[in-house]
Scaffold this motif. Structure first.
Motif, PDB file in Angstrom:
ATOM      1  N   ASP A   1      -3.102  -2.300  11.272  1.00  0.00           N
ATOM      2  CA  ASP A   1      -3.691  -3.142  11.342  1.00  0.00           C
ATOM      3  C   ASP A   1      -4.600  -4.614  11.089  1.00  0.00           C
ATOM      4  O   ASP A   1      -5.331  -4.987  10.360  1.00  0.00           O
ATOM      5  N   ARG A   2      -4.309  -3.552   9.676  1.00  0.00           N
ATOM      6  CA  ARG A   2      -4.975  -4.374   8.064  1.00  0.00           C
ATOM      7  C   ARG A   2      -4.525  -4.376   7.059  1.00  0.00           C
ATOM      8  O   ARG A   2      -4.503  -5.562   6.530  1.00  0.00           O
ATOM      9  N   TYR A   3      -4.534  -3.834   6.129  1.00  0.00           N
ATOM     10  CA  TYR A   3      -3.411  -3.331   5.225  1.00  0.00           C
ATOM     11  C   TYR A   3      -1.397  -4.077   5.576  1.00  0.00           C
ATOM     12  O   TYR A   3      -1.585  -5.319   4.716  1.00  0.00           O
TER      13      TYR A   3
ATOM     14  N   THR B   1       0.625  -1.232  -0.087  1.00  0.00           N
ATOM     15  CA  THR B   1       0.069  -0.079  -0.103  1.00  0.00           C
ATOM     16  C   THR B   1       1.103   1.431   0.125  1.00  0.00           C
ATOM     17  O   THR B   1       1.719   1.574   0.202  1.00  0.00           O
ATOM     18  N   ALA B   2       0.602   2.501  -1.118  1.00  0.00           N
ATOM     19  CA  ALA B   2       1.699   3.822  -1.519  1.00  0.00           C
ATOM     20  C   ALA B   2       2.460   3.272  -1.542  1.00  0.00           C
ATOM     21  O   ALA B   2       3.858   4.351  -0.684  1.00  0.00           O
ATOM     22  N   ALA B   3       3.002   2.150  -1.863  1.00  0.00           N
ATOM     23  CA  ALA B   3       3.638   2.136  -2.597  1.00  0.00           C
ATOM     24  C   ALA B   3       4.365   2.574  -3.842  1.00  0.00           C
ATOM     25  O   ALA B   3       5.514   2.923  -4.312  1.00  0.00           O
ATOM     26  N   GLY B   4       4.049   3.197  -4.457  1.00  0.00           N
ATOM     27  CA  GLY B   4       3.801   4.174  -5.593  1.00  0.00           C
ATOM     28  C   GLY B   4       3.302   3.866  -6.652  1.00  0.00           C
ATOM     29  O   GLY B   4       3.506   4.200  -8.363  1.00  0.00           O
TER      30      GLY B   4
ATOM     31  N   GLY C   1       1.125   5.909   3.205  1.00  0.00           N
ATOM     32  CA  GLY C   1      -0.483   5.470   3.580  1.00  0.00           C
ATOM     33  C   GLY C   1      -1.237   6.815   4.500  1.00  0.00           C
ATOM     34  O   GLY C   1      -2.178   6.871   4.334  1.00  0.00           O
ATOM     35  N   ILE C   2      -0.577   6.739   5.366  1.00  0.00           N
ATOM     36  CA  ILE C   2      -1.442   7.749   6.714  1.00  0.00           C
ATOM     37  C   ILE C   2      -1.311   8.491   6.083  1.00  0.00           C
ATOM     38  O   ILE C   2      -2.658   9.427   6.326  1.00  0.00           O
ATOM     39  N   ALA C   3       0.094   9.758   5.816  1.00  0.00           N
ATOM     40  CA  ALA C   3      -0.317  10.941   5.040  1.00  0.00           C
ATOM     41  C   ALA C   3      -1.520  11.672   4.216  1.00  0.00           C
ATOM     42  O   ALA C   3      -2.315  11.667   4.065  1.00  0.00           O
ATOM     43  N   ARG C   4      -1.319   9.666   3.257  1.00  0.00           N
ATOM     44  CA  ARG C   4      -2.251   9.675   2.370  1.00  0.00           C
ATOM     45  C   ARG C   4      -4.045   9.697   3.004  1.00  0.00           C
ATOM     46  O   ARG C   4      -4.833  10.315   1.732  1.00  0.00           O
ATOM     47  N   ASP C   5      -4.315   9.166   3.582  1.00  0.00           N
ATOM     48  CA  ASP C   5      -5.287   8.382   4.196  1.00  0.00           C
ATOM     49  C   ASP C   5      -5.908   9.884   5.203  1.00  0.00           C
ATOM     50  O   ASP C   5      -6.779   9.549   5.725  1.00  0.00           O
TER      51      ASP C   5
END
Length: 241
Positions: free
Chosen positions: A205-207, A54-57, A187-191
């Motif tokens: 806890d999920r991804y 996730t959020a690897a680009g 991912g945190i910054a994006r979401d």
């Protein structure tokens, strides 16, 4: 005379991210090499997968690659596996919120296959739906189709793209290698704007557990023909091509 730019057909999903601004010379060179690798595969319809944490680009690279292939005169279809998840109205029927539940149950691989991967193949009808269920509006777009020309290149980004249910359909597999903590922080910054304080819980806890399970069962980097180190967006490194 130069080559005429071919069209890029995008998904109608409201989840679709914009094409990133022009990158650094190093990033441009990496995208150029990957595009050349794709184009060497042949003149018929091609299906390319971009996988990674996730959020690897993945989406950004997909858009950049699509633009470069288009500039070479090949029409491109852009899609994301996020647009082929099972609808939330069915969530009471299965676990989708734990790490294992997300990995096992969130994606509708039958829809991916019948709506996108089979028709976009060299012997397919060419009638492709680039979005099944919109992740945000939950609207069903499966009847919204585009015609893939005989030389179209389908570029699909998404986690778990090399799972056995769909892995055989790809003509080229690209893996973006990033550290787990880099993935989480991006991912945190994006979401954060959408998920608020739950963003970190969602990723840790999920991804993250879902991706660990995927790597243990599938070992996706082993399956990739192309691997790009993408911890630093502006300074990606080709590790395999």
């Amino acid at each position: 005379m130069g080559v005429e730019r071919a069209p890029v057909h995008h998904s109608v999903s409201t989840w679709r991210q914009p094409t990133p601004p022009p990158g650094t010379p190093q990033r441009h060179a990496v995208v150029e090499r990957v595009a050349e690798r794709v184009l060497r595969l042949g003149e018929g319809r091609l299906r390319v997968a971009i996988d990674g944490r996730t959020a690897a680009g993945k989406t950004s690279l997909g858009h950049e690659l699509a633009e470069r292939i288009s500039a070479a005169g090949r029409p491109v279809l852009r899609a994301s596996l996020d647009d082929f998840k099972r609808p939330w109205r069915e969530a009471h029927l299965y676990d989708r919120t734990s790490g294992e539940g997300y990995y096992r149950n969130a994606f509708d691989y039958t829809a991916v296959t019948t709506l996108l991967l089979q028709p976009s193949g060299p012997r397919g009808s060419g009638q492709c739906a680039l979005c099944g269920i919109d992740p945000l509006t939950q609207r069903d777009h499966s009847s919204n189709v585009v015609q893939a020309p005989p030389d179209a290149v389908l570029v699909v980004d998404g986690v778990f793209a090399f799972r056995p249910q769909i892995n055989a359909y790809w003509d080229l597999r690209i893996w973006l290698e990033v550290d787990a903590e880099v993935s989480i922080q991006r991912g945190i910054a994006r979401d954060r704007a959408r998920e608020g304080t739950e963003a970190e819980t969602l990723h840790r806890d999920r991804y993250l557990p879902a991706e660990r399970l995927y790597m243990a069962e599938v070992d996706p980097a082993r399956l990739a023909e192309v691997i790009i180190g993408n911890n630093e967006i502006d300074r990606p490194r080709i590790l395999r091509i």
